[in-house]
Enzyme design. Structure first.
Site, PDB file in Angstrom:
ATOM      1  CG  HIS A  63      -1.744  -1.162   1.356  1.00  0.00           C
ATOM      2  ND1 HIS A  63      -2.870  -1.068   0.506  1.00  0.00           N
ATOM      3  CD2 HIS A  63      -1.710  -2.306   1.776  1.00  0.00           C
ATOM      4  CE1 HIS A  63      -3.680  -2.333   0.711  1.00  0.00           C
ATOM      5  NE2 HIS A  63      -3.146  -3.178   1.374  1.00  0.00           N
TER       6      HIS A  63
ATOM      7  NE  ARG B 181      -1.638   3.351   3.755  1.00  0.00           N
ATOM      8  CZ  ARG B 181      -2.618   2.255   3.829  1.00  0.00           C
ATOM      9  NH1 ARG B 181      -3.327   1.920   2.710  1.00  0.00           N
ATOM     10  NH2 ARG B 181      -2.309   1.514   5.110  1.00  0.00           N
TER      11      ARG B 181
ATOM     12  CG  ASP C 230      -1.365  -6.332   3.762  1.00  0.00           C
ATOM     13  OD1 ASP C 230      -1.831  -5.246   3.229  1.00  0.00           O
ATOM     14  OD2 ASP C 230      -2.328  -6.812   4.443  1.00  0.00           O
TER      15      ASP C 230
ATOM     16  N   PRO D 147      -6.277  -0.677  10.769  1.00  0.00           N
ATOM     17  CG  PRO D 147      -7.327  -2.215   9.174  1.00  0.00           C
ATOM     18  CD  PRO D 147      -7.532  -0.845  10.005  1.00  0.00           C
ATOM     19  N   GLY D 148      -3.280  -2.588   9.809  1.00  0.00           N
ATOM     20  CA  GLY D 148      -2.171  -2.471   9.066  1.00  0.00           C
ATOM     21  C   GLY D 148      -0.735  -2.210   9.554  1.00  0.00           C
TER      22      GLY D 148
END
Lengths: 433, 309
Positions: A61, A63, A310, A328-329
């Site tokens: 990710h 962003r 992830d 989350p993350g």
């Protein structure tokens, strides 16, 4: 410009061997022990190191666009290079969602000059809303090979069947190259109100749980649909032992299924949530020690194809909310290789398959990534000192965010050099720009 | 003791210490002017991120009887809804100069998070489904006040265990003191992996009643029906409510307790509410006494810790 990488153990077509590597331009031009080295070649000392194909992450990710305070394509790619990656697949759950050719073009334009190749995945449904198909044909025509609504699974089984059927028709456009449907498996009606794995720890802590079946029921559905349609389904971030067994069985049955697991799902358990620190909150959630064991077994026996990160940056203050309100993350790009080398008792060749050749093939970039170190291949390489120890620190990372769940953990395996298309992106542990 | 976050922080000795202190504050509360200067000059922030008139009032009464100053903070009047992080909110309140923070929050774990950021003492006034230690302490005090000893005492907790911070803390407190706890509920109102809580489990209240020394009823939330956890409140009452018939099966020496507020006709039939075994108002009275003891010990020992360091 040439690079002469000498003194290391290469992962060549015949496995690990002691050999030097000569890179000229963007290609490997020779491997061996008595290479003719041009006078102007940069000498890189790889003594005590593996010289491996650069890593490929199927799941990052970045962003951008939308949440550049947490990460940008530039900073994410820099972190990736420091982690040994030469290509990363960018998830489309940005703001706006990457669900159209123009947005894919934007991402590719921003990624020009980044420290690793950024491969955009596109959403399967418009806005990841699970209602309408994205223009998958146009997207495939411009090179998109992975479609995913990551962060959300497609809840509607009829829609998922339609996506699969449509995707099988796209191989006419891609010249037979597979179009991969990457599913975030989560039946939301079962996981609703859950913020961690449903188990003994959620019961003690009084936090709503996400049962393992939220993941496995969607996997079973998609395997049934893939069997019918012939589509290639790729399961993202498999977190349950039951899920590993479902994949093992589906592969034995000949279904076109591949799967990734994240670093955190084979290194951490739900017990970590007992501090209520949202840095340990992630979807799918950290599960039990038995799940960790099953995932490790799946990594060893070939059931699981890839290790993905992830990588999910979040600004520090967002993790200073209560556990059930925090997003989350976790970060992953700069620590994944070291954790795999430290925590998994696997031969380096298998680690390389899991983190390079297999994900490269799934992402459709196997022409230039994930290939054995040999003459004629594109020079996408990482030089890693597998025995060198270092301590993970969020504040020392290139990411704009610091949300690593491994703060203070000492691991083995330091990336010394990363080479992208023949150019150094990491030079003696430091990003070149 | 800097903070009181869970019963586990206390252990049996810690619980006993609070009981002894509560005994002396019980005497204070009997005086014509029920007030002592023990915490004069101390400022206590009452941070309620979730509405709870009863618990808030109980804590405030306790603080005022110890002569502490109380600063009120409610989520509705704060910037929490403007996206301020929990840490920002807590640091803002602390910057005004507080010695202790009483936290009530709908999110499990919020008091523990706050205790990592705050220098002030943190007292958990109830967090999510997780813990409500002062409720457990007042329940222990109420049982102890009846002259009961906990060793081997048979306590049945009836109702929505799954979503209950009171249940989790009481199981811990009662086990710590040697009691035997049975959880009575339909499977849908028990948490998954209920064995992690270490108590006996029954789905049949009638089978449990005759062997019960303390019957502890939990509040049943109407929303559990919408979640399809019980078919109807009527069916819940018929299966798990304390009806007149069931009250007859309960030993005459048993105690009937409830953390309040009670749903008449659901957990308990209206005709049982005035049963002489019901201790609900004693629980409320003891809440003030026990919270005085907690505030006194937390602020007293925190001050001692600070001067020692």
């Amino acid at each position: 410009m040439s690079l002469f990488i000498h003194g290391g153990q290469i992962l060549g077509p015949n496995g690990v061997e002691r050999a030097d590597v000569l890179v000229t331009g963007s290609s490997i031009v020779g491997t061996g022990l008595d290479l003719p080295v041009p006078g102007n070649a940069r000498h890189i000392d790889a003594s005590g190191c593996y010289v491996m194909p650069g890593l490929v992450d199927l799941h990052a990710h970045l962003r951008e666009p939308g949440t550049e305070e947490a990460e940008t394509i530039e900073t994410g790619a820099r972190g990736a290079a420091l982690g040994g990656y030469t290509a990363i697949v960018a998830m489309p759950n940005t703001t706006p969602t990457i669900d159209s050719p123009s947005l894919v073009r934007d991402v590719l334009a921003i990624a020009e000059g980044a420290l690793c190749e950024v491969v955009p995945a596109a959403a399967m449904t418009v806005g990841r809303e699970g209602k309408l198909l994205t223009p998958m044909g146009e997207l495939a025509r411009m090179g998109v090979r992975i479609f995913t609504d990551d962060g959300r699974g497609v809840q509607d089984p009829a829609l998922m069947r339609s996506i699969m059927e449509y995707a099988t028709g796209l191989e006419a456009i891609t010249g037979g190259a597979p179009v991969v449907l990457a599913q975030h498996c989560e039946i939301e009606a079962l996981s609703a109100g859950g913020h961690m794995h449903e188990g003994e720890w959620s019961t003690r802590l009084g936090i709503g749980g996400q049962p393992s079946e939220a993941e496995t029921l969607m996997m079973l559905r998609d395997i049934a649909l893939a069997r019918r349609t012939g589509a290639h389904i790729h399961f993202q971030h498999v977190s349950t032992g039951e899920g590993v067994e479902i994949i093992r069985q589906a592969k034995a049955d000949g279904v076109k299924v591949t799967a990734e697991v994240t670093t955190h799902h084979f290194t951490l358990t739900d017990e970590a949530c007992s501090s209520y620190d949202p840095v340990f909150k992630v979807h799918p959630p950290l599960r039990t020690a038995a799940d960790v064991d099953a995932i490790r077994a799946g990594l060893a026996d070939g059931t699981i194809d890839c290790i993905a990160t992830d990588h999910a940056p979040h600004e520090p203050h967002t993790k200073e909310f209560p556990f059930d309100q925090a997003p989350p993350g976790m970060l992953g790009l700069e620590s994944a290789l070291a954790l795999a080398l430290t925590e998994l008792d696997l031969p380096i060749e298998r680690v390389s398959e899991l983190m390079s050749s297999n994900p490269a093939a799934i992402a459709g970039i196997g022409d230039r990534h994930g290939n054995p170190v040999e003459a004629g291949q594109r020079a996408n390489l990482v030089v890693v000192d597998a025995g060198s120890e270092w301590t993970i620190r969020g504040s020392a990372m290139a990411s704009r965010s610091h949300n690593t769940p491994y703060e203070g953990r000492t691991v083995k395996g330091q990336v010394r050099f990363t080479v992208l298309d023949g150019e150094l992106t990491v030079d003696d542990g430091v990003a070149t720009r | 003791m800097k903070d009181l976050l869970t019963i586990g922080d206390l252990g049996a000795d810690g619980i006993q210490e609070i009981m002894h202190a509560a005994d002396s504050f019980a005497e204070v509360c009997q005086r014509p002017i029920p007030k002592v200067p023990a915490l004069r000059g101390k400022t206590i922030a009452s941070m309620f991120f979730e509405d709870s008139t009863r618990t808030r009032t109980s804590f405030e009464t306790a603080a005022k009887r110890l002569s502490a100053d109380v600063m009120n903070f409610s989520a509705s009047s704060s910037s929490v809804n403007k996206g301020e992080s929990l840490r920002d909110t807590v640091e803002t309140i602390e910057a005004m100069g507080v010695d202790a923070i009483i936290v009530r929050h709908k999110s499990s774990g919020a008091p523990e998070q706050i205790s990592r950021w705050a220098n002030a003492s943190v007292i958990n006034g109830g967090d999510g489904w997780h813990a409500h230690p002062t409720q457990s302490l007042l329940d222990v005090y109420t049982i102890r006040e009846e002259g009961r000893t906990f060793d081997g005492l048979r306590i049945a907790i009836v109702g929505d265990i799954s979503h209950s911070r009171v249940a989790r803390s009481n199981i811990e407190a009662f086990h710590t003191l040697g009691a035997e706890v049975t959880l009575v509920a339909p499977p849908t109102l028990l948490p998954p992996h209920v064995e992690a809580l270490g108590a006996h489990v029954s789905h049949d209240l009638d089978a449990v009643l005759a062997n019960t020394d303390v019957l502890y009823l939990l509040r049943m939330q109407h929303e559990r029906m919408d979640q399809a956890l019980v078919p109807s409140l009527g069916e819940y009452h018929r299966a798990f409510g304390l009806t007149l018939d069931r009250a007859k099966q309960l030993p005459s020496s048993a105690l009937i307790m409830h953390p309040g507020p009670m749903n008449r006709g659901i957990e308990i039939s209206p005709e049982v509410i005035d049963d002489e075994r019901v201790r609900v108002l004693n629980q409320v009275t003891n809440g003030v006494i026990v919270r005085m003891a907690v505030l006194y010990l937390v602020l007293g020992s925190a001050a001692a810790d600070r001067s020692a360091s």
